[in-house]
Design a protein around this motif. Structure first.
Motif, PDB file in Angstrom:
ATOM      1  N   GLY A  14     -16.122  17.050  12.272  1.00  0.00           N
ATOM      2  CA  GLY A  14     -17.517  17.340  11.970  1.00  0.00           C
ATOM      3  C   GLY A  14     -18.179  17.927  13.217  1.00  0.00           C
ATOM      4  N   LEU A  15     -19.488  17.835  13.270  1.00  0.00           N
ATOM      5  CA  LEU A  15     -20.193  18.405  14.421  1.00  0.00           C
ATOM      6  C   LEU A  15     -19.772  17.728  15.728  1.00  0.00           C
ATOM      7  CD1 LEU A  15     -22.402  20.432  15.261  1.00  0.00           C
ATOM      8  CD2 LEU A  15     -24.013  18.534  15.148  1.00  0.00           C
ATOM      9  N   ALA A  16     -19.651  16.401  15.702  1.00  0.00           N
ATOM     10  CA  ALA A  16     -19.306  15.683  16.936  1.00  0.00           C
ATOM     11  C   ALA A  16     -17.893  16.055  17.400  1.00  0.00           C
ATOM     12  CB  ALA A  16     -19.415  14.175  16.724  1.00  0.00           C
ATOM     13  N   ARG A  37      -9.386  16.913   6.437  1.00  0.00           N
ATOM     14  CA  ARG A  37      -9.538  18.111   5.592  1.00  0.00           C
ATOM     15  C   ARG A  37      -9.111  19.331   6.394  1.00  0.00           C
ATOM     16  NH1 ARG A  37     -13.365  17.853   1.330  1.00  0.00           N
ATOM     17  NH2 ARG A  37     -14.268  15.782   1.120  1.00  0.00           N
ATOM     18  N   GLY A  50     -25.887  16.482   7.165  1.00  0.00           N
ATOM     19  CA  GLY A  50     -27.337  16.328   7.165  1.00  0.00           C
ATOM     20  C   GLY A  50     -27.963  17.675   7.460  1.00  0.00           C
ATOM     21  N   THR A  51     -29.278  17.721   7.554  1.00  0.00           N
ATOM     22  CA  THR A  51     -29.938  18.998   7.872  1.00  0.00           C
ATOM     23  C   THR A  51     -29.717  19.356   9.333  1.00  0.00           C
ATOM     24  OG1 THR A  51     -31.567  18.382   6.226  1.00  0.00           O
ATOM     25  CG2 THR A  51     -32.130  20.218   7.647  1.00  0.00           C
ATOM     26  N   ALA A  52     -29.648  18.311  10.170  1.00  0.00           N
ATOM     27  CA  ALA A  52     -29.220  18.469  11.563  1.00  0.00           C
ATOM     28  C   ALA A  52     -30.063  19.463  12.355  1.00  0.00           C
ATOM     29  CB  ALA A  52     -27.738  18.827  11.628  1.00  0.00           C
ATOM     30  N   THR A 131      -5.050  12.397   7.638  1.00  0.00           N
ATOM     31  CA  THR A 131      -5.984  11.266   7.636  1.00  0.00           C
ATOM     32  C   THR A 131      -5.430  10.216   8.585  1.00  0.00           C
ATOM     33  OG1 THR A 131      -6.610  11.709   5.364  1.00  0.00           O
ATOM     34  CG2 THR A 131      -7.082   9.499   6.201  1.00  0.00           C
ATOM     35  N   LEU A 176     -32.139   8.608   0.313  1.00  0.00           N
ATOM     36  CA  LEU A 176     -32.310  10.003   0.707  1.00  0.00           C
ATOM     37  C   LEU A 176     -31.918  10.960  -0.413  1.00  0.00           C
ATOM     38  CD1 LEU A 176     -30.406   9.592   4.096  1.00  0.00           C
ATOM     39  CD2 LEU A 176     -32.894   9.563   3.796  1.00  0.00           C
ATOM     40  N   LEU A 178     -31.161  15.049  -0.198  1.00  0.00           N
ATOM     41  CA  LEU A 178     -31.132  16.296   0.562  1.00  0.00           C
ATOM     42  C   LEU A 178     -30.814  17.435  -0.393  1.00  0.00           C
ATOM     43  CD1 LEU A 178     -29.438  17.207   3.887  1.00  0.00           C
ATOM     44  CD2 LEU A 178     -28.689  18.354   1.806  1.00  0.00           C
ATOM     45  N   GLY A 310     -20.714  10.540  18.210  1.00  0.00           N
ATOM     46  CA  GLY A 310     -21.470  10.970  17.036  1.00  0.00           C
ATOM     47  C   GLY A 310     -21.840   9.780  16.155  1.00  0.00           C
ATOM     48  N   ASP A 311     -21.858  10.025  14.828  1.00  0.00           N
ATOM     49  CA  ASP A 311     -22.255   8.957  13.895  1.00  0.00           C
ATOM     50  C   ASP A 311     -21.317   7.759  13.958  1.00  0.00           C
ATOM     51  OD1 ASP A 311     -24.321  10.539  13.033  1.00  0.00           O
ATOM     52  OD2 ASP A 311     -23.645  10.725  10.953  1.00  0.00           O
ATOM     53  N   PRO A 318     -32.181   9.517   9.111  1.00  0.00           N
ATOM     54  CA  PRO A 318     -32.479  10.891   9.547  1.00  0.00           C
ATOM     55  C   PRO A 318     -33.967  11.206   9.704  1.00  0.00           C
ATOM     56  CG  PRO A 318     -31.644  10.865   7.291  1.00  0.00           C
ATOM     57  CD  PRO A 318     -31.499   9.476   7.812  1.00  0.00           C
ATOM     58  N   ALA A 324     -27.555  14.403  14.901  1.00  0.00           N
ATOM     59  CA  ALA A 324     -26.787  15.548  15.397  1.00  0.00           C
ATOM     60  C   ALA A 324     -27.108  15.791  16.870  1.00  0.00           C
ATOM     61  CB  ALA A 324     -27.102  16.789  14.564  1.00  0.00           C
TER      62      ALA A 324
HETATM   63  C1  LIG Z   1     -30.238  13.747   5.113  1.00  0.00           C
HETATM   64  C2  LIG Z   1     -29.864  13.877   6.565  1.00  0.00           C
HETATM   65  C3  LIG Z   1     -30.615  14.686   7.415  1.00  0.00           C
HETATM   66  C4  LIG Z   1     -30.328  14.786   8.776  1.00  0.00           C
HETATM   67  N1  LIG Z   1     -31.124  15.531   9.597  1.00  0.00           N
HETATM   68  C5  LIG Z   1     -30.881  15.551  10.932  1.00  0.00           C
HETATM   69  C6  LIG Z   1     -31.744  16.291  11.819  1.00  0.00           C
HETATM   70  O1  LIG Z   1     -32.724  16.904  11.407  1.00  0.00           O
HETATM   71  N2  LIG Z   1     -31.428  16.300  13.155  1.00  0.00           N
HETATM   72  C7  LIG Z   1     -30.350  15.626  13.650  1.00  0.00           C
HETATM   73  O2  LIG Z   1     -30.119  15.675  14.853  1.00  0.00           O
HETATM   74  N3  LIG Z   1     -29.522  14.942  12.826  1.00  0.00           N
HETATM   75  C8  LIG Z   1     -29.762  14.882  11.496  1.00  0.00           C
HETATM   76  N4  LIG Z   1     -28.924  14.191  10.669  1.00  0.00           N
HETATM   77  C9  LIG Z   1     -27.720  13.543  11.238  1.00  0.00           C
HETATM   78  C10 LIG Z   1     -26.558  14.530  11.437  1.00  0.00           C
HETATM   79  O3  LIG Z   1     -26.329  15.305  10.292  1.00  0.00           O
HETATM   80  C11 LIG Z   1     -25.311  13.711  11.802  1.00  0.00           C
HETATM   81  O4  LIG Z   1     -25.638  12.817  12.831  1.00  0.00           O
HETATM   82  C12 LIG Z   1     -24.139  14.565  12.278  1.00  0.00           C
HETATM   83  O5  LIG Z   1     -23.916  15.658  11.435  1.00  0.00           O
HETATM   84  C13 LIG Z   1     -22.905  13.650  12.379  1.00  0.00           C
HETATM   85  O6  LIG Z   1     -21.757  14.382  12.749  1.00  0.00           O
HETATM   86  P1  LIG Z   1     -20.375  13.620  12.986  1.00  0.00           P
HETATM   87  O7  LIG Z   1     -19.417  14.673  13.406  1.00  0.00           O
HETATM   88  O8  LIG Z   1     -20.573  12.440  13.879  1.00  0.00           O
HETATM   89  O9  LIG Z   1     -19.951  13.001  11.577  1.00  0.00           O
HETATM   90  P2  LIG Z   1     -19.428  13.745  10.238  1.00  0.00           P
HETATM   91  O10 LIG Z   1     -20.146  15.000  10.008  1.00  0.00           O
HETATM   92  O11 LIG Z   1     -19.482  12.684   9.183  1.00  0.00           O
HETATM   93  O12 LIG Z   1     -17.919  14.124  10.534  1.00  0.00           O
HETATM   94  C14 LIG Z   1     -16.870  13.212  10.460  1.00  0.00           C
HETATM   95  C15 LIG Z   1     -15.593  13.940  10.082  1.00  0.00           C
HETATM   96  O13 LIG Z   1     -14.481  13.052  10.233  1.00  0.00           O
HETATM   97  C16 LIG Z   1     -13.625  13.203   9.121  1.00  0.00           C
HETATM   98  N5  LIG Z   1     -12.850  11.957   8.994  1.00  0.00           N
HETATM   99  C17 LIG Z   1     -13.314  10.754   8.567  1.00  0.00           C
HETATM  100  N6  LIG Z   1     -12.332   9.841   8.610  1.00  0.00           N
HETATM  101  C18 LIG Z   1     -11.220  10.468   9.069  1.00  0.00           C
HETATM  102  C19 LIG Z   1      -9.887  10.038   9.341  1.00  0.00           C
HETATM  103  N7  LIG Z   1      -9.511   8.772   9.156  1.00  0.00           N
HETATM  104  N8  LIG Z   1      -9.003  10.946   9.814  1.00  0.00           N
HETATM  105  C20 LIG Z   1      -9.351  12.244  10.030  1.00  0.00           C
HETATM  106  N9  LIG Z   1     -10.615  12.701   9.786  1.00  0.00           N
HETATM  107  C21 LIG Z   1     -11.535  11.817   9.325  1.00  0.00           C
HETATM  108  C22 LIG Z   1     -14.583  13.468   7.967  1.00  0.00           C
HETATM  109  O14 LIG Z   1     -13.976  14.091   6.870  1.00  0.00           O
HETATM  110  C23 LIG Z   1     -15.592  14.404   8.626  1.00  0.00           C
HETATM  111  O15 LIG Z   1     -15.168  15.746   8.554  1.00  0.00           O
HETATM  112  C24 LIG Z   1     -29.214  14.066   9.306  1.00  0.00           C
HETATM  113  C25 LIG Z   1     -28.435  13.259   8.467  1.00  0.00           C
HETATM  114  C26 LIG Z   1     -28.762  13.149   7.105  1.00  0.00           C
HETATM  115  C27 LIG Z   1     -27.934  12.246   6.230  1.00  0.00           C
END
Ligand SMILES: Cc1cc2nc3c(=O)[nH]c(=O)nc-3n(C[C@H](O)[C@H](O)[C@H](O)COP(=O)(O)OP(=O)(O)OC[C@H]3O[C@@H](n4cnc5c(N)ncnc54)[C@H](O)[C@@H]3O)c2cc1C
Length: 456
Positions: A14-16, A37, A50-52, A131, A176, A178, A310-311, A318, A324
């Motif tokens: 993901g983004l992180a 994936r 999320g909108t991020a 996975t 939520l 979105l 990240g998350d 949010p 993000a």
């Molecule tokens: C409605 C909404 C609005 C938002 N608006 C904002 C905003 O305005 N500003 C802001 O800063 N943030 C916002 N956010 C938060 C932001 O979208 C998230 O914090 C950020 O996108 C999280 O990224 P991530 O990479 O940590 O997690 P994710 O995007 O969840 O990525 C995790 C990845 O890991 C993969 N994965 C999971 N388990 C495994 C495994 N066992 N093996 C291999 N791969 C795996 C998943 O498939 C996924 O691709 C919002 C969130 C929501 C819900």
């Protein structure tokens, strides 16, 4: 010649994960990203997380990872309106429309992640579709110098228990909805009744009892310039069932139009022009986040240290737009530290990095989220800052500075500190500022555009 590069493994793209991956490749690491994936599926078979929106400061951190690729999705301020009551008791409470002291940017997380992944691969990063289980993680961590878990809110994040000293809530504070829409052309004059900068200001429209809505410019991965909507329903609010009526792109759009028709009809003439993005069936979702701060460093079963980013480390409701931004800033701080640190990457060293990040950003980001959630701890802030922002432009803009740089909020906690914050900005006492506030009788209304209103 033997490969002397330090090795890193990242789980999750993901983004992180992609931000850290690209940053680590740029810092000279030999990096493998593991993703459940493949690249096409990450981009096209799931919704954005999320909108991020990046508010100000995080754009500068992000520029340490990747150059700015996007000129769509920029916003320049926020129009706030607060109502209370419903039906005949519906009452406008206050409004203000203020420019940000910075630029904000809302780009589809799937596009941001894909662009990072493309550069990561071009620079020699390895991408493995798999996975990862806790046992796999142990084996992976045994072979590398650094293991990061970036699997988002579920999955492997459970290896990192919630930290009771840093976690405030035990359950989601909002339900939520979105959704991303096209159809509302950037006709600035149409937005002028709410915004000094036309369609470039976001809307934050609050119902004091039922919840909040965010609506703003957005760059969708395929459709380009669009508008993002997020609805935040308080527990027990009638909005919860309204949101649940969304089952696909069309019904999500209908729910949003119905929400505005019922609670915020001043905006209906514009909102009724929204069109669903049928071409992206993942352009909407229902959700809820339990804001959680995890003990972000753990050991695998054979004792190898792994760190969450990240998350997976900190998840936010949010409403304060922090998740993000937090993910990017955490990655950048970690990579800066790794450039300096040439010794072994130990469990203790990783904890020092997470605690540095906590002090630098994450604690303040959780507090600004509580402020926007209207947490009891921030009741005096809501009582004083909203009306002050309504009568003083500098205070309104400074209020949104917390989204970009939340740390100053930690020093503005007592009523006296809030009063000083207001008087320092206004150049007069907080009492004088607040005495000027008068509740509006009604809010200006959007005019129907060239399309007829769509009844729901
Ligand atoms: C409605 C909404 C609005 C938002 N608006 C904002 C905003 O305005 N500003 C802001 O800063 N943030 C916002 N956010 C938060 C932001 O979208 C998230 O914090 C950020 O996108 C999280 O990224 P991530 O990479 O940590 O997690 P994710 O995007 O969840 O990525 C995790 C990845 O890991 C993969 N994965 C999971 N388990 C495994 C495994 N066992 N093996 C291999 N791969 C795996 C998943 O498939 C996924 O691709 C919002 C969130 C929501 C819900």
């Amino acid at each position: 010649m033997p490969n002397t590069k330090r090795k890193a493994a990242i789980v999750g793209a993901g983004l992180a994960g992609t931000t850290a991956g690209l940053g680590l490749v740029n810092a000279g690491f030999d990096v493998t990203i593991y993703s459940d994936r493949d690249r096409a599926s990450l981009r096209d078979d799931m919704p954005p997380t999320g909108t991020a929106v990046y508010f100000g400061n995080s754009l500068e951190y992000d520029a340490e990872i990747i150059e700015n690729l996007y000129d769509v999705g920029t916003s320049t301020g926020m129009s706030v309106r607060i109502f209370s009551g419903s039906g005949e008791t519906r009452t406008p409470v206050l409004e203000f429309d203020r420019p940000f002291n910075y630029r904000a940017q809302a780009v589809d997380t799937r596009l941001r992640a894909d662009d990072r992944l493309g550069r990561f691969l071009a620079r020699g990063g390895q991408f493995v579709v798999r996975t990862v289980t806790p046992d796999d993680l142990d084996a992976i961590a045994a072979q590398v110098d650094l293991t990061l878990v970036a699997t988002g809110k579920g999955g492997l994040s459970l290896l990192f228990p919630a930290d009771p000293d840093r976690t405030v809530y035990a359950k989601p504070q909002r339900q939520l909805l979105l959704a991303t829409f096209k159809g509302l052309n950037r006709a600035d004059h149409q937005f002028a009744y709410r915004s000094s900068d036309g369609a470039r200001h976001n809307w934050f429209t609050i119902h004091a009892d039922f919840g909040e809505t965010f609506f703003g410019p957005y760059l969708h991965k395929d459709a380009g310039a669009t508008r993002a909507f997020i609805g935040f329903a308080k527990p027990g609010s009638p909005w919860v069932d309204l949101f649940k009526s969304a089952t696909d792109t069309q019904s999500a759009r209908d729910a949003v139009v119905k929400l505005f028709a019922t609670y915020f009809p001043e905006d209906l003439a514009l909102v009724a022009q929204l069109e669903p993005l049928h071409e992206d069936p993942h352009s909407w979702f229902l959700g809820a986040v339990t804001p959680t701060v995890r003990r972000a460093v753990a050991r695998t079963k054979n004792g190898h240290p792994v760190a969450a980013i990240g998350d997976a480390a900190v998840s936010f409701d949010p409403i304060g737009g922090q998740g993000a931004q937090n993910a990017v800033i955490q990655s950048v701080l970690l990579i800066r530290a790794l450039r300096e640190h040439k010794g072994k990457i130990t469990y203790e060293w990783l904890w020092d990095q997470f605690n540095t990040h906590w002090d630098h950003r994450a604690e303040a980001a959780t507090e600004v989220t509580r402020l926007f959630l209207g947490d009891e701890k921030y009741a005096a802030h809501a009582e004083l800052l909203f009306p002050a922002a309504a009568v003083n432009a500098k205070i309104g803009s400074a209020f949104f500075d917390f989204l970009s740089e939340p740390r100053p909020l930690l020093g503005i906690q007592t009523r006296e500190q809030i009063g000083k914050f207001i008087s320092d900005l206004a150049g007069e006492t907080a009492e004088t500022v607040l005495a000027r506030f008068k509740a509006p009788k009604q809010f200006a209304q959007a005019k129907a555009g060239d399309r007829s209103l769509v009844s729901t």
